[in-house]
Design a protein around this motif. Structure first.
Motif, PDB file in Angstrom:
ATOM      1  N   ARG A  11      22.261  32.755  60.436  1.00 51.54           N
ATOM      2  CA  ARG A  11      22.284  34.281  60.512  1.00 51.54           C
ATOM      3  C   ARG A  11      21.076  34.746  61.326  1.00 51.54           C
ATOM      4  NH1 ARG A  11      17.234  35.658  58.482  1.00 51.54           N
ATOM      5  NH2 ARG A  11      16.911  34.927  56.524  1.00 51.54           N
ATOM      6  N   PRO A  14      18.059  41.212  62.185  1.00 45.82           N
ATOM      7  CA  PRO A  14      17.204  41.864  62.393  1.00 45.82           C
ATOM      8  C   PRO A  14      17.016  43.416  61.724  1.00 45.82           C
ATOM      9  CG  PRO A  14      18.993  42.180  63.879  1.00 45.82           C
ATOM     10  CD  PRO A  14      19.343  41.261  62.946  1.00 45.82           C
ATOM     11  N   SER A  15      16.073  43.829  61.679  1.00 42.94           N
ATOM     12  CA  SER A  15      15.946  45.385  60.987  1.00 42.94           C
ATOM     13  C   SER A  15      15.895  46.130  62.249  1.00 42.94           C
ATOM     14  CB  SER A  15      14.597  45.480  60.635  1.00 42.94           C
ATOM     15  OG  SER A  15      14.215  44.458  59.491  1.00 42.94           O
ATOM     16  N   GLU A  47      19.227  44.269  58.448  1.00 41.48           N
ATOM     17  CA  GLU A  47      18.294  44.710  57.468  1.00 41.48           C
ATOM     18  C   GLU A  47      17.828  46.046  57.338  1.00 41.48           C
ATOM     19  OE1 GLU A  47      16.125  40.801  56.820  1.00 41.48           O
ATOM     20  OE2 GLU A  47      18.012  40.275  56.011  1.00 41.48           O
ATOM     21  N   TYR A 171      12.296  43.484  50.902  1.00 44.93           N
ATOM     22  CA  TYR A 171      12.429  42.333  51.926  1.00 44.93           C
ATOM     23  C   TYR A 171      12.966  41.046  51.272  1.00 44.93           C
ATOM     24  CZ  TYR A 171      12.029  38.606  55.197  1.00 44.93           C
ATOM     25  OH  TYR A 171      12.039  37.209  55.761  1.00 44.93           O
ATOM     26  N   VAL A 175      16.890  39.712  51.136  1.00 41.85           N
ATOM     27  CA  VAL A 175      17.089  38.565  52.219  1.00 41.85           C
ATOM     28  C   VAL A 175      17.689  37.280  51.084  1.00 41.85           C
ATOM     29  CG1 VAL A 175      14.926  37.029  52.230  1.00 41.85           C
ATOM     30  CG2 VAL A 175      16.221  37.916  54.358  1.00 41.85           C
ATOM     31  N   ARG A 189      14.071  31.509  62.159  1.00 47.60           N
ATOM     32  CA  ARG A 189      13.115  32.765  62.465  1.00 47.60           C
ATOM     33  C   ARG A 189      11.836  32.349  62.896  1.00 47.60           C
ATOM     34  NH1 ARG A 189      13.215  34.064  55.955  1.00 47.60           N
ATOM     35  NH2 ARG A 189      11.917  32.201  55.255  1.00 47.60           N
ATOM     36  N   LEU A 193       7.098  34.234  59.708  1.00 47.38           N
ATOM     37  CA  LEU A 193       7.948  34.204  58.373  1.00 47.38           C
ATOM     38  C   LEU A 193       7.486  32.747  57.667  1.00 47.38           C
ATOM     39  CD1 LEU A 193      10.950  36.471  59.307  1.00 47.38           C
ATOM     40  CD2 LEU A 193       9.013  36.987  57.638  1.00 47.38           C
ATOM     41  N   LYS A 230       6.949  44.815  67.238  1.00 45.53           N
ATOM     42  CA  LYS A 230       8.261  45.724  67.321  1.00 45.53           C
ATOM     43  C   LYS A 230       7.652  46.900  68.250  1.00 45.53           C
ATOM     44  CE  LYS A 230      11.815  44.882  64.723  1.00 45.53           C
ATOM     45  NZ  LYS A 230      11.945  44.605  63.488  1.00 45.53           N
TER      46      LYS A 230
HETATM   47  N1  GLU Z   1      14.529  41.414  59.069  1.00 42.37           N
HETATM   48  C1  GLU Z   1      13.526  40.341  59.153  1.00 42.37           C
HETATM   49  C2  GLU Z   1      12.769  40.777  60.690  1.00 42.37           C
HETATM   50  O1  GLU Z   1      13.306  41.738  61.372  1.00 42.37           O
HETATM   51  C3  GLU Z   1      13.887  38.909  59.482  1.00 42.37           C
HETATM   52  C4  GLU Z   1      14.250  38.499  58.295  1.00 42.37           C
HETATM   53  C5  GLU Z   1      14.493  37.049  57.994  1.00 42.37           C
HETATM   54  O2  GLU Z   1      14.687  36.284  59.475  1.00 42.37           O
HETATM   55  O3  GLU Z   1      14.181  36.510  57.301  1.00 42.37           O
HETATM   56  O4  GLU Z   1      11.709  40.512  61.086  1.00 42.37           O
END
Ligand code: GLU
Length: 256
Positions: A11, A14-15, A47, A171, A175, A189, A193, A230
């Motif tokens: 998967r 993205p937010s 997300e 988050y 997740v 990712r 992270l 971002k």
């Molecule tokens: N939603 C998160 C972001 O946009 C990434 C989440 C993930 O890959 O665990 O940074």
């Protein structure tokens, strides 16, 4: 055709709080291609739990940029804003296990209470545990809740906020619940992270959920060697597109 278990479900999550930039392109292209090569499935998950920061225009831009890059994904797309009940059930499970406690400390309070020099973990300031020993209300309250982290993660991560005030989730919780719900087997990712991964594997352990295989790719840095944020719209895929770049140019820029 005989049913067979899919061994690769990947998967990209993205937010929709800003435009996708080069780092996102690397995550999405790598994940998509790994899944394709393995004969698996590629999912995009939106997300959007932080509704104050998410915008429909960013969501539309995400889909547009991904399609332009040549990425396809399974539909319908899961949006985290539709999953609040699932997060609540997981949160209640943790509360029932005695692993949560309410916390009303502000950032300033956390800084001043700590006798040690303040340390930062993947979730910001490492919480000194001020509210941990306070008597618990009988029922899970509707406030910010922290998760008691195991001793081995106390000094580096500390008790993280697992339910944010007025959100009922975070988050980390969302997740982990959604990766399990969507049977995700592989996660690609950014390196940024990596430090959050022990939080996710601990949550999977206490919620009885499987742990996917995590792959953390190198970060795309700006000209000053800083990681892209971002708000760094100069590196937005849409900006490069507007300037006439092709998908092949983007691939080259991210080293693929
Ligand atoms: N939603 C998160 C972001 O946009 C990434 C989440 C993930 O890959 O665990 O940074």
């Amino acid at each position: 055709m005989a049913w067979r278990e899919l061994t690769w479900i990947e998967r990209f999550a993205p937010s929709p709080t800003g435009p996708l930039h080069l780092g996102h392109a690397l995550s999405a292209l790598t994940g998509f291609e790994r899944a394709k090569q393995a004969g698996g499935v590629f999912l995009v998950r939106i997300e959007d739990i932080d509704q104050s920061r998410c915008r429909p225009k960013w969501e539309a831009q995400i889909f547009d940029d991904l399609a332009w890059l040549g990425i396809t994904w399974q539909k319908p797309v899961l949006r985290q804003s539709t999953r609040l009940t699932a997060y609540h059930i997981a949160l209640q499970n943790l509360w029932d296990q005695g692993l949560l406690y309410p916390c009303s400390c502000t950032r300033t309070e956390i800084k001043t209470v700590s006798s040690e020099p303040t340390t930062y973990g993947p979730d910001g300031l490492v919480y000194p545990g001020t509210c941990r020993e306070k008597p618990l209300p009988e029922k899970m309250p509707d406030t910010a809740l922290r998760l008691k982290m195991p001793a081995k993660l106390q000094s580096t991560i500390g008790d993280i906020v697992i339910a944010r005030q007025n959100m009922g989730t975070s988050y980390h919780l969302s997740v982990v619940v959604d990766d399990a719900f969507q049977n995700v087997t592989h996660v690609t990712r950014g390196e940024d992270l990596r430090d959050a991964t022990p939080i996710h594997t601990y949550l999977q352990e206490i919620l009885g959920l499987p742990t996917p295989v995590y792959h953390h790719h190198r970060l795309i840095l700006d000209d000053n060697g800083k990681r892209l944020a971002k708000r760094d719209d100069a590196r937005a895929i849409s900006k490069y597109r507007a300037d006439g770049a092709s998908p092949a140019d983007i691939r080259q820029m991210v080293g693929l």
